[in-house]
Design a protein around this motif. Sequence first.
Motif, PDB file in Angstrom:
ATOM      1  N   GLU A  90      41.970  46.423  33.008  1.00  0.00           N
ATOM      2  CA  GLU A  90      40.916  45.912  32.127  1.00  0.00           C
ATOM      3  C   GLU A  90      39.746  45.301  32.889  1.00  0.00           C
ATOM      4  O   GLU A  90      38.762  44.899  32.281  1.00  0.00           O
ATOM      5  CB  GLU A  90      41.499  44.870  31.179  1.00  0.00           C
ATOM      6  CG  GLU A  90      42.554  45.423  30.245  1.00  0.00           C
ATOM      7  CD  GLU A  90      43.215  44.350  29.390  1.00  0.00           C
ATOM      8  OE1 GLU A  90      43.035  43.144  29.687  1.00  0.00           O
ATOM      9  OE2 GLU A  90      43.926  44.717  28.451  1.00  0.00           O
ATOM     10  N   VAL A  91      39.856  45.208  34.204  1.00  0.00           N
ATOM     11  CA  VAL A  91      38.809  44.566  35.001  1.00  0.00           C
ATOM     12  C   VAL A  91      37.550  45.431  35.022  1.00  0.00           C
ATOM     13  O   VAL A  91      37.605  46.635  35.309  1.00  0.00           O
ATOM     14  CB  VAL A  91      39.290  44.316  36.448  1.00  0.00           C
ATOM     15  CG1 VAL A  91      38.136  43.855  37.345  1.00  0.00           C
ATOM     16  CG2 VAL A  91      40.415  43.299  36.467  1.00  0.00           C
ATOM     17  N   ASP A  92      36.423  44.821  34.706  1.00  0.00           N
ATOM     18  CA  ASP A  92      35.123  45.462  34.874  1.00  0.00           C
ATOM     19  C   ASP A  92      34.756  45.254  36.343  1.00  0.00           C
ATOM     20  O   ASP A  92      34.381  44.152  36.750  1.00  0.00           O
ATOM     21  CB  ASP A  92      34.101  44.811  33.949  1.00  0.00           C
ATOM     22  CG  ASP A  92      32.704  45.398  34.076  1.00  0.00           C
ATOM     23  OD1 ASP A  92      32.337  45.893  35.176  1.00  0.00           O
ATOM     24  OD2 ASP A  92      31.963  45.350  33.080  1.00  0.00           O
ATOM     25  N   VAL A  93      34.905  46.312  37.137  1.00  0.00           N
ATOM     26  CA  VAL A  93      34.741  46.200  38.588  1.00  0.00           C
ATOM     27  C   VAL A  93      33.338  45.728  38.965  1.00  0.00           C
ATOM     28  O   VAL A  93      33.183  44.876  39.838  1.00  0.00           O
ATOM     29  CB  VAL A  93      35.096  47.528  39.285  1.00  0.00           C
ATOM     30  CG1 VAL A  93      34.785  47.475  40.768  1.00  0.00           C
ATOM     31  CG2 VAL A  93      36.582  47.859  39.063  1.00  0.00           C
ATOM     32  N   THR A 111      37.311  28.493  44.215  1.00  0.00           N
ATOM     33  CA  THR A 111      38.136  28.977  43.101  1.00  0.00           C
ATOM     34  C   THR A 111      37.510  30.235  42.507  1.00  0.00           C
ATOM     35  O   THR A 111      38.201  31.228  42.273  1.00  0.00           O
ATOM     36  CB  THR A 111      38.302  27.899  42.015  1.00  0.00           C
ATOM     37  OG1 THR A 111      38.925  26.756  42.598  1.00  0.00           O
ATOM     38  CG2 THR A 111      39.116  28.406  40.854  1.00  0.00           C
ATOM     39  N   ALA A 112      36.206  30.210  42.263  1.00  0.00           N
ATOM     40  CA  ALA A 112      35.522  31.383  41.704  1.00  0.00           C
ATOM     41  C   ALA A 112      35.622  32.570  42.656  1.00  0.00           C
ATOM     42  O   ALA A 112      35.823  33.709  42.221  1.00  0.00           O
ATOM     43  CB  ALA A 112      34.064  31.052  41.407  1.00  0.00           C
ATOM     44  N   GLU A 113      35.501  32.318  43.949  1.00  0.00           N
ATOM     45  CA  GLU A 113      35.612  33.394  44.936  1.00  0.00           C
ATOM     46  C   GLU A 113      37.017  33.981  44.941  1.00  0.00           C
ATOM     47  O   GLU A 113      37.192  35.200  44.916  1.00  0.00           O
ATOM     48  CB  GLU A 113      35.253  32.887  46.333  1.00  0.00           C
ATOM     49  CG  GLU A 113      35.360  33.965  47.390  1.00  0.00           C
ATOM     50  CD  GLU A 113      35.076  33.470  48.798  1.00  0.00           C
ATOM     51  OE1 GLU A 113      35.427  34.199  49.741  1.00  0.00           O
ATOM     52  OE2 GLU A 113      34.513  32.362  48.957  1.00  0.00           O
ATOM     53  N   ARG A 114      38.053  33.124  44.974  1.00  0.00           N
ATOM     54  CA  ARG A 114      39.449  33.604  44.971  1.00  0.00           C
ATOM     55  C   ARG A 114      39.735  34.430  43.723  1.00  0.00           C
ATOM     56  O   ARG A 114      40.376  35.472  43.793  1.00  0.00           O
ATOM     57  CB  ARG A 114      40.428  32.425  45.043  1.00  0.00           C
ATOM     58  CG  ARG A 114      40.619  31.846  46.416  1.00  0.00           C
ATOM     59  CD  ARG A 114      41.837  30.915  46.484  1.00  0.00           C
ATOM     60  NE  ARG A 114      41.983  30.023  45.356  1.00  0.00           N
ATOM     61  CZ  ARG A 114      41.428  28.811  45.264  1.00  0.00           C
ATOM     62  NH1 ARG A 114      40.682  28.350  46.247  1.00  0.00           N
ATOM     63  NH2 ARG A 114      41.636  28.054  44.192  1.00  0.00           N
ATOM     64  N   ARG A 115      39.271  33.957  42.576  1.00  0.00           N
ATOM     65  CA  ARG A 115      39.529  34.674  41.327  1.00  0.00           C
ATOM     66  C   ARG A 115      38.791  36.006  41.276  1.00  0.00           C
ATOM     67  O   ARG A 115      39.342  36.994  40.803  1.00  0.00           O
ATOM     68  CB  ARG A 115      39.182  33.801  40.130  1.00  0.00           C
ATOM     69  CG  ARG A 115      40.165  32.656  39.959  1.00  0.00           C
ATOM     70  CD  ARG A 115      39.873  31.803  38.765  1.00  0.00           C
ATOM     71  NE  ARG A 115      40.880  30.744  38.628  1.00  0.00           N
ATOM     72  CZ  ARG A 115      40.911  29.884  37.636  1.00  0.00           C
ATOM     73  NH1 ARG A 115      39.998  29.955  36.673  1.00  0.00           N
ATOM     74  NH2 ARG A 115      41.841  28.958  37.594  1.00  0.00           N
ATOM     75  N   ALA A 116      37.564  36.037  41.770  1.00  0.00           N
ATOM     76  CA  ALA A 116      36.813  37.304  41.793  1.00  0.00           C
ATOM     77  C   ALA A 116      37.495  38.306  42.725  1.00  0.00           C
ATOM     78  O   ALA A 116      37.636  39.483  42.388  1.00  0.00           O
ATOM     79  CB  ALA A 116      35.368  37.062  42.233  1.00  0.00           C
ATOM     80  N   ARG A 117      37.933  37.846  43.876  1.00  0.00           N
ATOM     81  CA  ARG A 117      38.653  38.734  44.805  1.00  0.00           C
ATOM     82  C   ARG A 117      39.964  39.229  44.189  1.00  0.00           C
ATOM     83  O   ARG A 117      40.327  40.394  44.336  1.00  0.00           O
ATOM     84  CB  ARG A 117      38.915  38.019  46.128  1.00  0.00           C
ATOM     85  CG  ARG A 117      37.669  37.807  46.975  1.00  0.00           C
ATOM     86  CD  ARG A 117      38.020  37.166  48.323  1.00  0.00           C
ATOM     87  NE  ARG A 117      36.844  36.819  49.066  1.00  0.00           N
ATOM     88  CZ  ARG A 117      36.087  37.669  49.774  1.00  0.00           C
ATOM     89  NH1 ARG A 117      36.415  38.940  49.816  1.00  0.00           N
ATOM     90  NH2 ARG A 117      35.029  37.240  50.427  1.00  0.00           N
ATOM     91  N   ALA A 118      40.678  38.355  43.482  1.00  0.00           N
ATOM     92  CA  ALA A 118      41.932  38.755  42.844  1.00  0.00           C
ATOM     93  C   ALA A 118      41.687  39.778  41.742  1.00  0.00           C
ATOM     94  O   ALA A 118      42.477  40.716  41.571  1.00  0.00           O
ATOM     95  CB  ALA A 118      42.655  37.532  42.287  1.00  0.00           C
ATOM     96  N   ARG A 119      40.609  39.631  40.983  1.00  0.00           N
ATOM     97  CA  ARG A 119      40.272  40.626  39.952  1.00  0.00           C
ATOM     98  C   ARG A 119      40.074  41.990  40.593  1.00  0.00           C
ATOM     99  O   ARG A 119      40.557  42.994  40.073  1.00  0.00           O
ATOM    100  CB  ARG A 119      38.998  40.216  39.207  1.00  0.00           C
ATOM    101  CG  ARG A 119      39.176  39.027  38.281  1.00  0.00           C
ATOM    102  CD  ARG A 119      37.895  38.671  37.594  1.00  0.00           C
ATOM    103  NE  ARG A 119      37.550  39.692  36.607  1.00  0.00           N
ATOM    104  CZ  ARG A 119      36.300  39.967  36.235  1.00  0.00           C
ATOM    105  NH1 ARG A 119      35.281  39.297  36.750  1.00  0.00           N
ATOM    106  NH2 ARG A 119      36.071  40.896  35.325  1.00  0.00           N
ATOM    107  N   LEU A 120      39.367  42.018  41.727  1.00  0.00           N
ATOM    108  CA  LEU A 120      39.132  43.287  42.402  1.00  0.00           C
ATOM    109  C   LEU A 120      40.446  43.883  42.949  1.00  0.00           C
ATOM    110  O   LEU A 120      40.695  45.084  42.812  1.00  0.00           O
ATOM    111  CB  LEU A 120      38.106  43.123  43.523  1.00  0.00           C
ATOM    112  CG  LEU A 120      36.672  42.865  43.040  1.00  0.00           C
ATOM    113  CD1 LEU A 120      35.789  42.406  44.187  1.00  0.00           C
ATOM    114  CD2 LEU A 120      36.117  44.122  42.378  1.00  0.00           C
ATOM    115  N   ARG A 121      41.290  43.040  43.548  1.00  0.00           N
ATOM    116  CA  ARG A 121      42.589  43.535  44.052  1.00  0.00           C
ATOM    117  C   ARG A 121      43.446  44.070  42.909  1.00  0.00           C
ATOM    118  O   ARG A 121      44.083  45.101  43.043  1.00  0.00           O
ATOM    119  CB  ARG A 121      43.321  42.433  44.813  1.00  0.00           C
ATOM    120  CG  ARG A 121      42.759  42.140  46.183  1.00  0.00           C
ATOM    121  CD  ARG A 121      43.681  41.287  47.045  1.00  0.00           C
ATOM    122  NE  ARG A 121      44.291  40.156  46.365  1.00  0.00           N
ATOM    123  CZ  ARG A 121      43.727  38.968  46.212  1.00  0.00           C
ATOM    124  NH1 ARG A 121      42.520  38.736  46.697  1.00  0.00           N
ATOM    125  NH2 ARG A 121      44.365  37.991  45.591  1.00  0.00           N
TER     126      ARG A 121
END
Length: 127
Positions: A90-93, A111-121
Amino acid sequence: MATLKVGLVSPEREIWTGEAKMVVAQTIEGQLGIMPGHAPVLGVLLDGSVVKIEPADGGEWISAMVGSGFFSIANDEVSVLAEQAELGAEVDVSDARQALQDALNAADDSTAERRARARLRAAGQDA
């Protein structure tokens, strides 16, 4: 064949529930692989990590980004309770890449950086 009953939820919704062969979660103490028969555990999820689930029906692994939260294991039931969660499918890459760039530009919100990276992974992309 023994399976796990898995529930992955956030305050907004139920992200995924079903039977699984295995669950892999990143805790603040390290990565944990959970299979049927696992000893009872209560753990803290690493904020901005990915939970992976191998469905019992032999389907594709499920990947989900998780924000902070907890998980519990007892009697072959795994509950993943995340403050924020999103299935990789469901992630909008492009949105995730923009969120990562915004976090890097802000240079003060890890936190925002970690979450954005996790969405991409979770979406199967390089972060």
